[in-house]
Design a protein around this motif. Structure first.
Motif, PDB file in Angstrom:
ATOM      1  N   GLN A  75      47.901  27.025  32.304  1.00 36.24           N
ATOM      2  CA  GLN A  75      46.969  28.098  32.667  1.00 36.24           C
ATOM      3  C   GLN A  75      45.917  28.276  31.579  1.00 36.24           C
ATOM      4  O   GLN A  75      44.735  28.422  31.866  1.00 36.24           O
ATOM      5  N   GLU A  76      46.349  28.250  30.323  1.00 37.29           N
ATOM      6  CA  GLU A  76      45.406  28.398  29.218  1.00 37.29           C
ATOM      7  C   GLU A  76      44.407  27.241  29.202  1.00 37.29           C
ATOM      8  O   GLU A  76      43.212  27.444  28.976  1.00 37.29           O
ATOM      9  N   LEU A  77      44.880  26.045  29.475  1.00 36.63           N
ATOM     10  CA  LEU A  77      43.995  24.881  29.526  1.00 36.63           C
ATOM     11  C   LEU A  77      42.969  25.025  30.651  1.00 36.63           C
ATOM     12  O   LEU A  77      41.786  24.731  30.460  1.00 36.63           O
ATOM     13  N   ALA A  78      43.416  25.503  31.814  1.00 31.48           N
ATOM     14  CA  ALA A  78      42.483  25.716  32.930  1.00 31.48           C
ATOM     15  C   ALA A  78      41.435  26.768  32.554  1.00 31.48           C
ATOM     16  O   ALA A  78      40.244  26.606  32.860  1.00 31.48           O
ATOM     17  N   ASP A  79      41.882  27.843  31.880  1.00 39.38           N
ATOM     18  CA  ASP A  79      40.939  28.885  31.439  1.00 39.38           C
ATOM     19  C   ASP A  79      39.925  28.320  30.449  1.00 39.38           C
ATOM     20  O   ASP A  79      38.729  28.626  30.521  1.00 39.38           O
ATOM     21  N   LEU A  80      40.393  27.516  29.518  1.00 41.96           N
ATOM     22  CA  LEU A  80      39.496  26.920  28.528  1.00 41.96           C
ATOM     23  C   LEU A  80      38.484  25.978  29.187  1.00 41.96           C
ATOM     24  O   LEU A  80      37.318  25.933  28.785  1.00 41.96           O
ATOM     25  N   ARG A  81      38.933  25.239  30.180  1.00 39.42           N
ATOM     26  CA  ARG A  81      38.002  24.350  30.894  1.00 39.42           C
ATOM     27  C   ARG A  81      36.933  25.159  31.609  1.00 39.42           C
ATOM     28  O   ARG A  81      35.757  24.782  31.621  1.00 39.42           O
ATOM     29  N   ALA A  82      37.339  26.269  32.228  1.00 40.66           N
ATOM     30  CA  ALA A  82      36.363  27.123  32.912  1.00 40.66           C
ATOM     31  C   ALA A  82      35.392  27.731  31.897  1.00 40.66           C
ATOM     32  O   ALA A  82      34.182  27.786  32.150  1.00 40.66           O
ATOM     33  N   ASP A  83      35.915  28.164  30.756  1.00 40.79           N
ATOM     34  CA  ASP A  83      35.044  28.708  29.702  1.00 40.79           C
ATOM     35  C   ASP A  83      34.066  27.651  29.213  1.00 40.79           C
ATOM     36  O   ASP A  83      32.900  27.943  28.964  1.00 40.79           O
ATOM     37  N   ARG A  84      34.541  26.433  29.077  1.00 45.10           N
ATOM     38  CA  ARG A  84      33.679  25.349  28.612  1.00 45.10           C
ATOM     39  C   ARG A  84      32.513  25.159  29.580  1.00 45.10           C
ATOM     40  O   ARG A  84      31.362  25.030  29.154  1.00 45.10           O
ATOM     41  N   GLU A  85      32.795  25.168  30.855  1.00 44.08           N
ATOM     42  CA  GLU A  85      31.732  24.989  31.850  1.00 44.08           C
ATOM     43  C   GLU A  85      30.724  26.135  31.768  1.00 44.08           C
ATOM     44  O   GLU A  85      29.518  25.907  31.846  1.00 44.08           O
ATOM     45  N   ALA A  94      25.381  28.140  29.829  1.00 45.69           N
ATOM     46  CA  ALA A  94      24.596  29.057  29.000  1.00 45.69           C
ATOM     47  C   ALA A  94      23.766  28.273  27.984  1.00 45.69           C
ATOM     48  O   ALA A  94      22.600  28.599  27.734  1.00 45.69           O
ATOM     49  N   LEU A  95      24.358  27.246  27.388  1.00 52.00           N
ATOM     50  CA  LEU A  95      23.632  26.420  26.422  1.00 52.00           C
ATOM     51  C   LEU A  95      22.437  25.733  27.100  1.00 52.00           C
ATOM     52  O   LEU A  95      21.337  25.707  26.547  1.00 52.00           O
ATOM     53  N   HIS A  96      22.659  25.211  28.278  1.00 51.31           N
ATOM     54  CA  HIS A  96      21.575  24.554  29.012  1.00 51.31           C
ATOM     55  C   HIS A  96      20.445  25.549  29.295  1.00 51.31           C
ATOM     56  O   HIS A  96      19.263  25.229  29.129  1.00 51.31           O
ATOM     57  N   GLN A  97      20.816  26.737  29.691  1.00 44.41           N
ATOM     58  CA  GLN A  97      19.812  27.758  29.988  1.00 44.41           C
ATOM     59  C   GLN A  97      19.008  28.107  28.733  1.00 44.41           C
ATOM     60  O   GLN A  97      17.782  28.214  28.777  1.00 44.41           O
TER      61      GLN A  97
END
Length: 142
Positions: free
Chosen positions: A90-100, A105-108
């Motif tokens: 679950q933590e890994l899935a959350d981190l992947r979502a945060d990364r996206e 945000a970085l692209h913007q």
């Protein structure tokens, strides 16, 4: 050190006492440690010299419908590890979502920066955006 001549007999008697719930020298737990203590022999007597008696003890425990304490401990540990694995997934899935979200945000911000640089290169005067006052305390200019 050679085993005592009556070692096997003491182990068998200890097995009977533990399995009948009448242990006198040990806690009565269904473990090799308790069996060795009950028989007054070193633990390695069961693990090295008499593994057949150790296996017989565990077989008798299972035949009586009981689970050896060592197996119960391992089952609890397996359950705990499965819970940890689920939490990690679950933590890994959350981190992947945060990364996206961070990549977006970085692209913007990069696009905004590129647009501002182009405006600067075209001779347009940029006005700073009003934001929170970041000057040190006591140096207010207004």
């Amino acid at each position: 050190m050679s085993p005592a001549p009556d070692e096997r007999n003491r182990i068998r008697a200890a097995m009977d006492r533990i399995l009948n719930g009448t242990a006198t020298r040990s806690t009565g737990a269904l473990t090799i440690v308790a069996l060795a203590m009950e028989a007054d022999v070193p633990r390695n007597a069961l693990t090295q010299r008499h593994p057949d008696l150790r296996n017989d003890f565990y077989n008798q425990v299972r035949v009586r419908g009981q689970t050896p304490d060592s197996e119960r401990r391992l089952r609890r540990q397996i359950t705990r590890l499965k819970e940890l694995r689920t939490a990690d997934a679950q933590e890994l899935a959350d981190l992947r979502a945060d990364r996206e979200a961070l990549i977006g945000a970085l692209h913007q911000v990069q696009m905004e920066n590129r647009r501002l640089r182009q405006q600067t290169n075209q001779g347009l005067r940029l006005m700073p955006r009003p934001g929170p006052d970041t000057s040190p305390p006591g140096l207010k200019t207004k």
